[in-house]
Design an enzyme around this catalytic site. Structure first.
Site, PDB file in Angstrom:
ATOM      1  N   GLU A   1      39.608  44.985  50.582  1.00 48.81           N
ATOM      2  CA  GLU A   1      38.174  45.331  50.504  1.00 48.81           C
ATOM      3  C   GLU A   1      37.596  44.937  49.141  1.00 48.81           C
ATOM      4  O   GLU A   1      36.464  44.455  49.048  1.00 48.81           O
ATOM      5  CB  GLU A   1      37.969  46.821  50.742  1.00 48.81           C
ATOM      6  CG  GLU A   1      38.264  47.233  52.185  1.00 48.81           C
ATOM      7  CD  GLU A   1      38.306  48.752  52.325  1.00 48.81           C
ATOM      8  OE1 GLU A   1      37.247  49.364  52.338  1.00 48.81           O
ATOM      9  OE2 GLU A   1      39.417  49.309  52.404  1.00 48.81           O
TER      10      GLU A   1
ATOM     11  N   TYR B   1      20.883  22.415  21.849  1.00 48.80           N
ATOM     12  CA  TYR B   1      21.527  23.719  21.827  1.00 48.80           C
ATOM     13  C   TYR B   1      20.486  24.816  21.633  1.00 48.80           C
ATOM     14  O   TYR B   1      19.586  24.695  20.797  1.00 48.80           O
ATOM     15  CB  TYR B   1      22.576  23.823  20.701  1.00 48.80           C
ATOM     16  CG  TYR B   1      23.215  25.209  20.684  1.00 48.80           C
ATOM     17  CD1 TYR B   1      24.299  25.504  21.502  1.00 48.80           C
ATOM     18  CD2 TYR B   1      22.678  26.242  19.905  1.00 48.80           C
ATOM     19  CE1 TYR B   1      24.848  26.783  21.550  1.00 48.80           C
ATOM     20  CE2 TYR B   1      23.218  27.518  19.942  1.00 48.80           C
ATOM     21  CZ  TYR B   1      24.302  27.778  20.766  1.00 48.80           C
ATOM     22  OH  TYR B   1      24.832  29.045  20.795  1.00 48.80           O
TER      23      TYR B   1
ATOM     24  N   HIS C   1      32.961  34.484  68.001  1.00 44.66           N
ATOM     25  CA  HIS C   1      32.041  35.624  68.141  1.00 44.66           C
ATOM     26  C   HIS C   1      32.797  36.950  68.136  1.00 44.66           C
ATOM     27  O   HIS C   1      32.341  37.925  68.706  1.00 44.66           O
ATOM     28  CB  HIS C   1      31.218  35.511  69.429  1.00 44.66           C
ATOM     29  CG  HIS C   1      30.581  34.162  69.626  1.00 44.66           C
ATOM     30  ND1 HIS C   1      29.314  33.844  69.194  1.00 44.66           N
ATOM     31  CD2 HIS C   1      31.077  33.020  70.184  1.00 44.66           C
ATOM     32  CE1 HIS C   1      29.049  32.588  69.496  1.00 44.66           C
ATOM     33  NE2 HIS C   1      30.104  32.056  70.092  1.00 44.66           N
TER      34      HIS C   1
ATOM     35  N   SER D   1      28.847  37.722  19.376  1.00 40.23           N
ATOM     36  CA  SER D   1      29.557  37.360  20.599  1.00 40.23           C
ATOM     37  C   SER D   1      31.063  37.579  20.443  1.00 40.23           C
ATOM     38  O   SER D   1      31.811  37.346  21.386  1.00 40.23           O
ATOM     39  CB  SER D   1      29.279  35.900  20.964  1.00 40.23           C
ATOM     40  OG  SER D   1      29.603  35.039  19.901  1.00 40.23           O
TER      41      SER D   1
ATOM     42  N   SER E   1      43.405  58.546  51.603  1.00 40.53           N
ATOM     43  CA  SER E   1      42.117  59.224  51.467  1.00 40.53           C
ATOM     44  C   SER E   1      42.350  60.584  50.824  1.00 40.53           C
ATOM     45  O   SER E   1      43.371  61.221  51.072  1.00 40.53           O
ATOM     46  CB  SER E   1      41.490  59.392  52.857  1.00 40.53           C
ATOM     47  OG  SER E   1      40.583  60.484  52.852  1.00 40.53           O
TER      48      SER E   1
ATOM     49  N   LYS F   1      44.993  58.685  56.566  1.00 42.49           N
ATOM     50  CA  LYS F   1      44.395  57.384  56.245  1.00 42.49           C
ATOM     51  C   LYS F   1      45.290  56.500  55.395  1.00 42.49           C
ATOM     52  O   LYS F   1      45.983  56.963  54.497  1.00 42.49           O
ATOM     53  CB  LYS F   1      43.064  57.588  55.513  1.00 42.49           C
ATOM     54  CG  LYS F   1      41.929  58.100  56.376  1.00 42.49           C
ATOM     55  CD  LYS F   1      41.547  57.163  57.517  1.00 42.49           C
ATOM     56  CE  LYS F   1      40.816  55.922  57.057  1.00 42.49           C
ATOM     57  NZ  LYS F   1      39.498  56.238  56.507  1.00 42.49           N
TER      58      LYS F   1
HETATM   59  N1  ARG Z   1      28.452  31.909  19.568  1.00 44.14           N
HETATM   60  C1  ARG Z   1      27.703  30.729  19.839  1.00 44.14           C
HETATM   61  C2  ARG Z   1      27.736  30.407  21.313  1.00 44.14           C
HETATM   62  O1  ARG Z   1      28.537  30.966  22.004  1.00 44.14           O
HETATM   63  C3  ARG Z   1      28.288  29.599  19.069  1.00 44.14           C
HETATM   64  C4  ARG Z   1      27.338  28.538  18.688  1.00 44.14           C
HETATM   65  C5  ARG Z   1      26.322  29.054  17.764  1.00 44.14           C
HETATM   66  N2  ARG Z   1      25.552  27.985  17.209  1.00 44.14           N
HETATM   67  C6  ARG Z   1      24.437  28.240  16.533  1.00 44.14           C
HETATM   68  N3  ARG Z   1      23.833  27.231  16.033  1.00 44.14           N
HETATM   69  N4  ARG Z   1      23.978  29.456  16.376  1.00 44.14           N
HETATM   70  O2  ARG Z   1      26.965  29.655  21.833  1.00 44.14           O
END
Ligand code: ARG
Length: 485
Positions: free
Chosen positions: A318, A345, A178, A46, A305, A311
């Site tokens: 938009e 979690y 309307h 991530s 355009s 234009k």
């Molecule tokens: N990158 C994870 C998230 O955004 C962080 C938490 C991860 N925790 C775990 N036990 N794998 O949720």
């Protein structure tokens, strides 16, 4: 993952995008004999998006370290070393000299691993902390700041609306229902309608902000800790306090690590804000077209355009209208993400961030661009005046005239309907009809009847609270000016 595949930073000035391309095994110690394959690492990482939490991650770690020192887990020397190490890392990130490693998965592990590489005592920082309560903390801290910034963006848009209204305080336009001409309103009244909507948006955002302002740290992975953590201390350090300065901490560790209500609340408030921005955009688009021609948007906020030389397209408006789609979609994504999660979690929760970031980025940019566009918009006062001079806009005023002469409104409505029919038949606007013509329909009409069509007088009469009367609109403009500063 290709080098520099992290998207360039939005919403932060630092160059924080350096990314290592090594696919080294993940640093999971203990029971894992091998790291994940490259495809697994790429699927699960991530860091390519959650690096944006770095500032709040460090903020949280500093508070946690200070608390660990208070309870004797860290010595004063260790805590100082950790604080210095985190400050150095912060500087490296700000100057673009920090290399994010995808094999370390996320922002939390990247910062902690680098800290520990530099400062041995860093290995104590994760005491009684899990990434589960850490990420809950970081997102709360990040969103708290983001909402503050968005509220100020909204105030900027409100000011732009008030200023445009005040600079054109005399301008009257037809009000529409309307999309048909209905009754005359001051342009400022129309613009102030959006100021009201935006004020409710700000209120909703503030409500959510107050509700998220509770510290989850100390919840651990799911069940807190056996160590004597001082949760109130951390909460105070991080500004999780109520109006009286008392610390606010979450009351159930299982809820705290799995709750993302606050993300949904924000996404919902943002979706409604996007609706309001989209409606304003739609009005601007209509008004900028030749059929209305009420406004002229500055060239910088329009595009040409590639084919038609004449234009001038209102693309900014938009796009503001179009971007509602992703903001609504993000809300549905988040709700769907949460609905089937067993306690507590689950890694699914990692999917909240891109939706959250995209929503915040989108509504903030849209709000700011709409404000800038309004600041660079001119009102075609003559065209507005011509449209507002349509005397049929005052047909209801003529019915009110009859009511004042004692006629029941239902009957007055019927009589004026007949007057309108006559004006259409004779090809004359309502205000060009003679008294004799009016009286041919109903004898109640007296010589003062035609005075109803004086627009200035008509506007002066509409002074109920919330109506587009001359005095009332001036009061509203002054009130908003004072409120918005
Ligand atoms: N990158 C994870 C998230 O955004 C962080 C938490 C991860 N925790 C775990 N036990 N794998 O949720």
């Amino acid at each position: 993952m290709p080098k520099s595949s992290v998207r360039p930073s939005k919403g932060t000035k630092s160059k924080t995008t350096k990314l290592s391309s090594k696919s080294a095994p993940v640093s999971r110690s203990g029971r894992f004999s091998s790291g994940p394959g490259a495809d697994v690492a790429q699927f699960t990482e991530s860091i390519s998006f959650d690096w944006r939490l770095w500032r709040h991650d460090i903020q949280g770690s500093l508070a946690h370290a200070a608390m660990l020192r208070q309870i004797g887990v860290l010595t004063k020397v260790e805590e100082s070393a950790i604080a210095r190490g985190l400050a150095d890392i912060q500087q490296d990130i700000e100057t673009g000299n920090f290399t994010w490693k995808p094999e370390l998965e996320d922002v939390h592990m990247n910062i902690e691993a680098e800290l520990t590489r530099r400062i041995p005592a860093g290995a104590k920082l994760h005491t009684a902390r899990s990434r589960n309560d850490q990420v809950a903390l970081d997102v709360r801290l990040w969103l708290r700041d983001e909402i503050t910034a968005l509220r100020s963006d909204i105030a900027g848009l409100q000011r732009a609306l008030v200023n445009l209204g005040a600079a054109n305080a005399e301008v009257i336009i037809p009000g529409y229902t309307h999309l048909q001409r209905a009754q005359p309103v001051y342009l400022a009244h129309h613009l102030l309608a959006y100021v009201e909507m935006l004020q409710r948006d700000t209120g909703r955002l503030a409500d959510g902000q107050a509700r998220l302002n509770v510290c989850p740290l100390g919840s651990g992975a799911i069940a807190g800790s056996t160590l004597p953590m001082d949760r109130e201390f951390v909460a105070r350090q991080l500004g999780f306090v109520d109006a009286t300065g008392q610390p606010r901490i979450t009351q159930n560790s299982m809820d705290a690590v799995s709750d993302r209500d606050f993300v949904v609340e924000f996404a919902a408030a943002a979706a409604l804000l996007a609706v309001h921005l989209s409606r304003l955009a739609e009005d601007m688009i209509l008004w900028a077209g030749a059929e209305f021609n009420f406004i002229k948007i500055a060239d910088a906020y329009t595009t040409g355009s590639s084919l038609m030389p004449q234009k001038k397209n209102p693309d900014i408006a938009e796009l503001v209208r179009g971007k509602t789609g992703r903001v609504f979609g993000n809300l549905i994504s988040l709700l769907t993400l949460l609905k089937g999660l067993p306690m507590t979690y689950n890694r699914d929760l990692q999917e909240d961030k891109e939706r959250l970031f995209d929503t915040a980025d989108t509504v903030r940019a849209s709000t700011r661009l709409m404000a800038a566009m309004l600041e660079h918009t001119k009102i075609n006062a003559a065209v507005c005046a011509a449209a507002a001079s349509d005397s049929s806009l005052l047909a209801t005023d003529l019915a009110d005239y009859l009511v004042l002469k004692g006629m029941p409104f239902r009957q007055a409505h019927h009589v004026v309907g007949a007057v309108v029919g006559l004006s259409e038949k004779n090809g004359k606007p309502l205000n060009q009809l003679t008294l004799a013509e009016l009286q041919s329909i109903d004898k109640t009409f007296a010589p003062d009847a035609l005075a109803v069509f004086d627009l200035k007088t008509a506007m002066a009469k509409r002074n109920l609270t919330g109506a587009p009367g001359t005095k009332e609109v001036a009061n509203q403009l002054a009130g908003w000016k004072a409120r918005l500063g």
